[in-house]
Design an enzyme around this catalytic site. Sequence first.
Site, PDB file in Angstrom:
ATOM      1  N   LYS A 164      17.878  15.418 -56.685  1.00  0.00           N
ATOM      2  CA  LYS A 164      17.968  14.434 -55.894  1.00  0.00           C
ATOM      3  C   LYS A 164      17.659  14.870 -54.396  1.00  0.00           C
ATOM      4  CE  LYS A 164      20.603  12.971 -52.875  1.00  0.00           C
ATOM      5  NZ  LYS A 164      19.940  12.582 -51.372  1.00  0.00           N
ATOM      6  N   GLU A 240      24.135  27.054 -51.059  1.00  0.00           N
ATOM      7  CA  GLU A 240      23.733  27.572 -49.920  1.00  0.00           C
ATOM      8  C   GLU A 240      23.887  26.573 -48.958  1.00  0.00           C
ATOM      9  OE1 GLU A 240      20.167  29.927 -52.321  1.00  0.00           O
ATOM     10  OE2 GLU A 240      19.528  27.924 -51.711  1.00  0.00           O
ATOM     11  N   GLU A 376      27.398  24.746 -36.017  1.00  0.00           N
ATOM     12  CA  GLU A 376      26.183  24.693 -36.126  1.00  0.00           C
ATOM     13  C   GLU A 376      25.359  23.366 -35.456  1.00  0.00           C
ATOM     14  OE1 GLU A 376      24.720  23.494 -40.197  1.00  0.00           O
ATOM     15  OE2 GLU A 376      23.456  25.190 -40.094  1.00  0.00           O
TER      16      GLU A 376
HETATM   17  P1  NAD Z   1      23.392  17.332 -45.970  1.00  0.00           P
HETATM   18  O1  NAD Z   1      24.671  18.194 -46.659  1.00  0.00           O
HETATM   19  O2  NAD Z   1      23.654  16.259 -45.075  1.00  0.00           O
HETATM   20  O3  NAD Z   1      22.480  16.825 -46.993  1.00  0.00           O
HETATM   21  C1  NAD Z   1      21.966  17.505 -48.245  1.00  0.00           C
HETATM   22  C2  NAD Z   1      21.940  16.825 -49.352  1.00  0.00           C
HETATM   23  O4  NAD Z   1      23.119  16.418 -49.921  1.00  0.00           O
HETATM   24  C3  NAD Z   1      21.178  15.356 -49.200  1.00  0.00           C
HETATM   25  O5  NAD Z   1      20.140  15.301 -50.412  1.00  0.00           O
HETATM   26  C4  NAD Z   1      22.167  14.332 -49.285  1.00  0.00           C
HETATM   27  O6  NAD Z   1      21.744  13.017 -49.736  1.00  0.00           O
HETATM   28  C5  NAD Z   1      23.222  15.007 -50.299  1.00  0.00           C
HETATM   29  N1  NAD Z   1      24.705  14.691 -50.137  1.00  0.00           N
HETATM   30  C6  NAD Z   1      25.324  14.239 -49.110  1.00  0.00           C
HETATM   31  N2  NAD Z   1      26.508  13.978 -49.485  1.00  0.00           N
HETATM   32  C7  NAD Z   1      26.624  14.006 -50.738  1.00  0.00           C
HETATM   33  C8  NAD Z   1      27.661  13.855 -51.781  1.00  0.00           C
HETATM   34  N3  NAD Z   1      28.910  13.513 -51.168  1.00  0.00           N
HETATM   35  N4  NAD Z   1      27.622  14.148 -52.893  1.00  0.00           N
HETATM   36  C9  NAD Z   1      26.395  14.543 -53.430  1.00  0.00           C
HETATM   37  N5  NAD Z   1      25.185  14.606 -52.595  1.00  0.00           N
HETATM   38  C10 NAD Z   1      25.267  14.546 -51.285  1.00  0.00           C
HETATM   39  O7  NAD Z   1      22.320  18.518 -45.441  1.00  0.00           O
HETATM   40  P2  NAD Z   1      21.091  17.889 -44.605  1.00  0.00           P
HETATM   41  O8  NAD Z   1      21.478  17.395 -43.367  1.00  0.00           O
HETATM   42  O9  NAD Z   1      20.146  17.418 -45.336  1.00  0.00           O
HETATM   43  O10 NAD Z   1      20.369  19.489 -44.194  1.00  0.00           O
HETATM   44  C11 NAD Z   1      21.079  20.340 -43.074  1.00  0.00           C
HETATM   45  C12 NAD Z   1      22.151  21.211 -43.530  1.00  0.00           C
HETATM   46  O11 NAD Z   1      21.576  21.875 -44.581  1.00  0.00           O
HETATM   47  C13 NAD Z   1      22.436  22.115 -42.363  1.00  0.00           C
HETATM   48  O12 NAD Z   1      23.657  22.493 -42.082  1.00  0.00           O
HETATM   49  C14 NAD Z   1      21.716  23.552 -42.795  1.00  0.00           C
HETATM   50  O13 NAD Z   1      22.498  24.579 -42.289  1.00  0.00           O
HETATM   51  C15 NAD Z   1      21.888  23.432 -44.401  1.00  0.00           C
HETATM   52  N6  NAD Z   1      21.034  24.421 -44.936  1.00  0.00           N
HETATM   53  C16 NAD Z   1      21.347  25.350 -45.618  1.00  0.00           C
HETATM   54  C17 NAD Z   1      20.559  26.151 -46.294  1.00  0.00           C
HETATM   55  C18 NAD Z   1      20.962  27.496 -47.079  1.00  0.00           C
HETATM   56  O14 NAD Z   1      20.113  28.195 -47.740  1.00  0.00           O
HETATM   57  N7  NAD Z   1      22.191  28.111 -46.882  1.00  0.00           N
HETATM   58  C19 NAD Z   1      19.199  25.934 -46.387  1.00  0.00           C
HETATM   59  C20 NAD Z   1      18.892  24.668 -45.757  1.00  0.00           C
HETATM   60  C21 NAD Z   1      19.777  24.085 -45.225  1.00  0.00           C
HETATM   61  O1  6OD Z   2      13.806  31.596 -48.208  1.00  0.00           O
HETATM   62  C1  6OD Z   2      14.666  30.938 -48.999  1.00  0.00           C
HETATM   63  O2  6OD Z   2      14.728  31.278 -50.267  1.00  0.00           O
HETATM   64  C2  6OD Z   2      15.682  30.087 -48.582  1.00  0.00           C
HETATM   65  N1  6OD Z   2      16.398  29.656 -49.418  1.00  0.00           N
HETATM   66  C3  6OD Z   2      15.575  29.695 -47.213  1.00  0.00           C
HETATM   67  C4  6OD Z   2      16.294  28.533 -46.674  1.00  0.00           C
HETATM   68  C5  6OD Z   2      16.196  28.476 -45.345  1.00  0.00           C
HETATM   69  C6  6OD Z   2      17.138  27.318 -44.851  1.00  0.00           C
HETATM   70  O3  6OD Z   2      16.959  26.430 -44.126  1.00  0.00           O
END
Ligand code: NAD
Ligand code: 6OD
Length: 472
Positions: A164, A240, A376
């Site tokens: 998804k 993550e 953040e």
């Molecule tokens: P988000 O949590 O809003 O959404 C991520 C996904 O989760 C989307 O596909 C969304 O539709 C889905 N989702 C939302 N609520 C849900 C629920 N209740 N049940 C199931 N699915 C649900 O995140 P975003 O705004 O898309 O991305 C930005 C965030 O992601 C930032 O906080 C960023 O730091 C984090 N991020 C972390 C990593 C990592 O590797 N640690 C990598 C990339 C992004």
């Molecule tokens: O490099 C990767 O494998 C990874 N998971 C990066 C995540 C970046 C976050 O936005």
Amino acid sequence: MRGTNTFPDVNPATGAVIAEVNEAGQSLVDDAVQAARKALQGEWGQLTVGQRSERLHRVASAIESRFDCLVQAEVADTGKPISLASKLDVPRAAANFRVFADLIKTAGLESFQTEMADGRRALNYAVRMPLGVVGIITPWNLPLLLLTWKVAPALACGNTVVVKPSEETPATATMLAEVMQEAGIPNGVYNVVHGFGPNSAGEFLTRHPDVNAVTFTGESQTGAAIMKTVAASVKPVSFELGGKNAAIVFADCDFDEAVKGIADAVFLNTGQVCLCAERVYVERSIFDRFVEALKCKAESLRIGSPLDASTEMGPLISAAHREKVLSYYRLAREEGAQPITGGGVPEFGNELDQGCYVQPTIYTGLKESARCVKEEIFGPVCHLAPFDTEEEAVSLANDTMYGLAASVWTGNMKRGHRMAQQMRVGITWVNCWFLRDLRTPFGGVGLSGIGREGGVHSLNFYSELNNICVRF
Ligand code: NAD
Ligand code: 6OD
């Protein structure tokens, strides 16, 4: 309810609607999970490890042969510069498949010969089994990179998947389905459902009783909601999540290299990388000079159309996210920040004025307790503060509920190791940032995640180990 609702896929650079996307209702998610389960019993479940590995290499080749289409789709969905999608997102998608295709053939498992009091012995050895159907939920910032980072090891371990992708970036996950077909991955092994989180495809997938494990990348709060949903069926999870990452710059660093590295760490992908540095601590003796140099870098960034090869910074992902980032720009002023540069919206005088652009922004002067230092923001913004000693820098960097990444910039390697080993995070870079080796553990502590993926850590999450004990 089947997928009768649609939602628009919007190009954040121009505000134009690119596509109408079908939102999967409960019954479509049921169908996808059922297709994935059925595929486990078919040809896919019979393949040897070597055959699976060979198919995954074919997926990588198919990604490479569709390079331009995937780049265009990623750029249109995210607004990221075409140079970035070409250098980072799409090459990494292919690399994700190649790395796990190779690793699944070479990763060993432990074995023990056990000696008993009666003189007999037993051989213990472990074998990998797939988890079954894996639900994969991903964000919008590096859509194809982060999706394939999970799909590749899941398939390498013999699972089938239902993915998804973010509602903001549905295109490349859909195109990956065509890539899979072209590469000879049997029907039902890779399934895509589109939609939102709560009471939509995301929740239907995580709640589904026939989904054996859930892997998620996104916001920490969403991780908490998913954890609640999966708790009832005790599914394994890998999370993550978000970050509020620190960079620590010592006076003995290579100054120009550090300025360049920190500029990347703050502004890459318009600051929308979970690993971005939003808190920069600089040794006092070089603080003013460093602030001035980073300001120059920020002001020289070429902001513009993602399709222009010379563009270095595109828009944020959406109008809603821009409003969130701008609300932090306003909050920083209310909290007493001293603006160094930015803080507003750039003007172009053309259709890009309809896009979700913000200025790269730098502040100083906030208290460490300020919300802008604690929360953040996920935009092209950082706060810089001075420090005097190593101990102080460690304590400032670690004073966060998050714990994803840190970077340390110093010419003294002993200090580099010493500092790195005190960071309460999953990844510390010394004199570099976002330099990736896909065999290494990747994940976060605290609010930044649960578990590690990468290399054998991914294989361990995406498989069950069956220990076999044979007495002889
Ligand atoms: P988000 O949590 O809003 O959404 C991520 C996904 O989760 C989307 O596909 C969304 O539709 C889905 N989702 C939302 N609520 C849900 C629920 N209740 N049940 C199931 N699915 C649900 O995140 P975003 O705004 O898309 O991305 C930005 C965030 O992601 C930032 O906080 C960023 O730091 C984090 N991020 C972390 C990593 C990592 O590797 N640690 C990598 C990339 C992004
Ligand atoms: O490099 C990767 O494998 C990874 N998971 C990066 C995540 C970046 C976050 O936005």
